[in-house]
Design an enzyme around this catalytic site. Structure first.
Site, PDB file in Angstrom:
ATOM      1  N   LYS A 117       0.817  -1.221   0.000  1.00 11.67           N
ATOM      2  CA  LYS A 117       0.000   0.000   0.000  1.00 11.67           C
ATOM      3  C   LYS A 117       0.848   1.267   0.000  1.00 11.67           C
ATOM      4  O   LYS A 117       0.604   2.191  -0.771  1.00 11.67           O
ATOM      5  CB  LYS A 117      -0.925   0.023   1.226  1.00 11.67           C
ATOM      6  CG  LYS A 117      -2.021  -1.001   1.237  1.00 11.67           C
ATOM      7  CD  LYS A 117      -2.976  -0.786   2.397  1.00 11.67           C
ATOM      8  CE  LYS A 117      -2.311  -0.919   3.764  1.00 11.67           C
ATOM      9  NZ  LYS A 117      -1.783  -2.271   4.016  1.00 11.67           N
ATOM     10  N   ASN A 140      -3.633   6.180   6.011  1.00 14.48           N
ATOM     11  CA  ASN A 140      -2.874   5.345   6.932  1.00 14.48           C
ATOM     12  C   ASN A 140      -1.405   5.758   6.912  1.00 14.48           C
ATOM     13  O   ASN A 140      -0.500   4.961   6.685  1.00 14.48           O
ATOM     14  CB  ASN A 140      -3.018   3.872   6.520  1.00 14.48           C
ATOM     15  CG  ASN A 140      -2.492   2.918   7.554  1.00 14.48           C
ATOM     16  OD1 ASN A 140      -2.687   3.116   8.749  1.00 14.48           O
ATOM     17  ND2 ASN A 140      -1.804   1.869   7.111  1.00 14.48           N
ATOM     18  N   HIS A 186      -3.841  -9.080  10.249  1.00 16.23           N
ATOM     19  CA  HIS A 186      -4.597  -8.293  11.232  1.00 16.23           C
ATOM     20  C   HIS A 186      -5.714  -9.079  11.923  1.00 16.23           C
ATOM     21  O   HIS A 186      -6.753  -8.516  12.279  1.00 16.23           O
ATOM     22  CB  HIS A 186      -5.189  -7.044  10.578  1.00 16.23           C
ATOM     23  CG  HIS A 186      -4.167  -6.108  10.020  1.00 16.23           C
ATOM     24  ND1 HIS A 186      -3.120  -5.602  10.770  1.00 16.23           N
ATOM     25  CD2 HIS A 186      -4.006  -5.611   8.763  1.00 16.23           C
ATOM     26  CE1 HIS A 186      -2.379  -4.818  10.007  1.00 16.23           C
ATOM     27  NE2 HIS A 186      -2.883  -4.814   8.789  1.00 16.23           N
TER      28      HIS A 186
END
Length: 440
Positions: A117, A140, A186
């Site tokens: 990302k 983020n 996660h």
């Protein structure tokens, strides 16, 4: 305007920015934190809001029922009692992305995925800037989107979109939405792999005729969720609108760059280059700007970064690899290696790391998950457990032969021994240089 408060659950960087914006707009805000530090208390005091500290779980039904909306901090576990209480009360749970979109109409180009990302976000932003389009990077990152929209300069925002934000977004609709890949991650935050996948897929929930969806043709999970609405652009190493062919990167029929011109050309990096080009060109970048950014891109720290080479052994820092999926990609990119793996597991099955066992001379297991790493590779290749990074580097170097790589690609988080993956990678790199410097 409703005088019911907006509850901010967790009061770190993102929700502090949310709080400031809400207060400026005249909203009643109640920040809540289960373990606030002095910075949180001071910030709340400066904004003139009362910080609610460590509420009892039994308090949440009333808090949620009295709230107009709840904004959870990114990374709040899905098991947190505020979320169940909100569902029971019918109180909306929203994200900073929802609020930013309500407050600012400029385009957003969002990038999500288990891995890559940050690279794709920053490279796409560089491509747009090289094309004369001022942008800001947000999400983020160090700058939440609600903070980034304060600036007048950007014509658009390139947004690193984590599952933590997307999963709670109710109305966010990026102008361009790219999903890079999917692998387990996660599970210390999401209740299940299904929940994690749904959070990623939320990127495209509101795709329509005004949006462009950038789809990785090489990832079956991503392909399965490709939206039916709006424009769809694909990328892939062998097939797609953006692809690698004849030793070059292509956008449809236009060559962007030959692979030999690039600083980084391992397969996962080429995939990132293609994704960034697809995002940037969907956002208005031209081929010349994309090419200029590609040729100047040298990569980010702690991502299969070459630290040193000594006696025919290359030492790579891939500390950013905090999932088995990322660690396997790194091993495949460097060839025969001694792998340093382990750390704090994020609730993941480390077994898939053994998929690359045939490329490993040995494994050095570290941290809290050392025994899990050892079990993952049992019977596949030799494993040694090291009690410190110093021992790990020394053991790995002793086990490597000329032509090998020593690769720190942990497949786990860093928070057992270090404060961040960057701190872990920096320590590894320092130890490598000390070891080489001390060698005869």
């Amino acid at each position: 305007m409703s005088r019911a408060p907006v509850l901010l659950v967790g009061f770190a960087v993102t929700n502090r920015a949310v709080c400031a914006q809400l207060v400026e707009r005249g909203h009643l805000v109640v920040p809540v934190d289960d373990a606030p530090d002095d910075h949180a208390r001071l910030y709340a005091e400066e904004l003139g809001v009362g910080l609610l500290e460590q509420p009892d779980p039994d308090d949440w039904p009333a808090l949620a029922a009295d709230a107009r909306a709840i904004v959870p901090t990114p990374g709040l576990p899905e098991s947190h009692p505020c979320l169940g209480a909100a569902a029971d009360a019918g109180t909306p749970v929203i994200s900073e992305f929802d609020l930013a979109q309500q407050w600012d109409a400029r385009p957003t180009l969002a990038v999500t995925g288990t891995n890559g990302k940050t690279t794709v976000t920053l490279l796409a932003a560089a491509m747009l800037e090289a094309s004369g389009i001022p942008v800001s990077v947000a999400g983020n990152t160090e700058t939440p989107l609600v903070e980034a929209i304060r600036a007048d300069r950007p014509e658009a925002f390139v947004v690193e979109a984590s599952s933590f934000r997307l999963g709670h977004s109710q109305c966010y609709r990026p102008t361009v939405g790219a999903w890079l890949n999917f692998a387990p991650d996660h599970l210390d935050v999401h209740e299940s792999l299904t929940s994690y996948r749904a959070a990623k897929a939320a990127l495209w929930n509101r795709a329509d005729e005004h949006t462009t969806s950038v789809v990785n043709r090489d990832d079956p999970v991503v392909v399965a969720h490709a939206p039916d609405e709006g424009r769809v652009v694909t990328f892939g190493l062998d097939d797609g609108d953006f692809r690698v062919s004849e030793g070059a990167l292509w956008a449809w029929s236009e060559k962007l760059a030959d692979t030999f011109e690039l600083h980084r050309s391992q397969p996962h990096e080429l995939s990132n280059h293609l994704a960034a080009a697809a995002v940037a060109m969907a956002g208005g970048a031209h081929a010349q700007g994309v090419r200029a950014a590609l040729l100047s891109w040298t990569g980010l720290p702690h991502r299969v970064a070459l630290v040193a080479e000594h006696d025919g052994v290359r030492f790579f820092d891939d500390s950013k690899a905090t999932t088995p999926h990322a660690a396997c990609a790194a091993v495949r990119s460097v060839g025969r290696a001694v792998l340093i793996a382990g750390g704090r597991n994020k609730g993941l099955d480390l077994g898939p790391m053994a998929e690359v066992a045939d490329q490993l001379r040995s494994v050095v297991a570290i941290g809290e998950a050392a025994e899990e790493v050892q079990r993952a590779f049992a019977g596949r290749c030799p494993v040694t457990i090291a009690g410190s990074m110093e021992e790990a580097v020394r053991t790995a170097a002793e086990g490597a032969r000329s032509g090998d790589a020593v690769l720190l690609s942990p497949g786990c988080a860093s928070f057992d021994w270090y404060g961040s993956y960057a701190e872990r990678g920096d320590h590894f790199s320092l130890l490598v240089r000390e070891l080489i410097g001390g060698s005869p």
